[in-house]
Write a protein that holds these residues in place. Sequence first.
Motif, PDB file in Angstrom:
ATOM      1  N   ALA A  63       0.769  -1.222  -0.040  1.00  0.00           N
ATOM      2  CA  ALA A  63      -0.026  -0.104   0.093  1.00  0.00           C
ATOM      3  C   ALA A  63       0.831   1.346   0.158  1.00  0.00           C
ATOM      4  N   GLY A  64       1.948   1.247   0.844  1.00  0.00           N
ATOM      5  CA  GLY A  64       2.622   2.534   0.811  1.00  0.00           C
ATOM      6  C   GLY A  64       3.567   2.646  -0.553  1.00  0.00           C
ATOM      7  N   ALA A  65       3.957   1.562  -0.931  1.00  0.00           N
ATOM      8  CA  ALA A  65       4.399   1.818  -2.629  1.00  0.00           C
ATOM      9  C   ALA A  65       3.477   2.225  -3.604  1.00  0.00           C
ATOM     10  N   ALA A  66       2.191   1.731  -3.470  1.00  0.00           N
ATOM     11  CA  ALA A  66       1.173   2.107  -4.345  1.00  0.00           C
ATOM     12  C   ALA A  66       0.793   3.812  -4.225  1.00  0.00           C
ATOM     13  N   VAL A  67       0.802   4.143  -3.008  1.00  0.00           N
ATOM     14  CA  VAL A  67       0.392   5.600  -2.831  1.00  0.00           C
ATOM     15  C   VAL A  67       1.709   6.474  -2.920  1.00  0.00           C
ATOM     16  N   PHE A  68       2.825   5.962  -2.854  1.00  0.00           N
ATOM     17  CA  PHE A  68       4.170   6.608  -3.442  1.00  0.00           C
ATOM     18  C   PHE A  68       4.150   6.826  -4.753  1.00  0.00           C
TER      19      PHE A  68
END
Length: 228
Positions: A125-130
């Motif tokens: 999820a963190g990578a997707a938002v980034f």
Amino acid sequence: MSSPQTDSPVNPIPPVVVALFLAIIVIEAVFSLGTRGMIGGPEAVGWRQGAIQDYGFNAEIFGWMLQNGVWPLEHVKRFVTYVFVHGSFTHALFAGVMLLALGKFVGEVFSQWATLLLFMTSAIAGAAVFGLVAPEPPWLIGAFPGVYGLIGGFTYLLWLRLGQMGENQARAFSLIGILMVLQLIFGLLFGSNSTWLADVSGFGFGFLLSFFLAPGGWAKIRARIRHR
């Protein structure tokens, strides 16, 4: 009753957390030894940079996949593999220490699979938002988004406990508040980039996911839905 001679004064760290920690440290050891010329010969100096290129998460590649609707495995894997590649020994060490500390606390309450799922899905999820909102740099590496997901789980457990005790549940968010202040200070002193977006997103996703992954969490949510 268990014998006092066989009881450990310290609760063991959950095996899944130890496995994640070892994966991070072993990979980092290979890069560090290669950089120092202790293994791999002259070409080992470029192992870290090559791993970042092959396994790091790249916002531009993510944007290309979104735009074209094409999801090749060689790039989709980056959502997971970037967690195990770090920029330096210090980067990996701090991530590993925080993984052990938070993973031990969360893993004592959550099941093994739930702890792993919390870590990995928070990292994804963190990578997707980034990838969606970060202007630069395009690269994201390191375990911190997943670790922040564990901080989200820790915060959930503390929030739950404070509620049961009738105390102010906002106190549960003290740790993430302190970490964000420290990130701001370091950013002002040494310069900042957009990777903090992945950390914060990992935390938020980890906190919300804990409502489902905590023991009895899904049953409680279904009961509330049926009651309404």
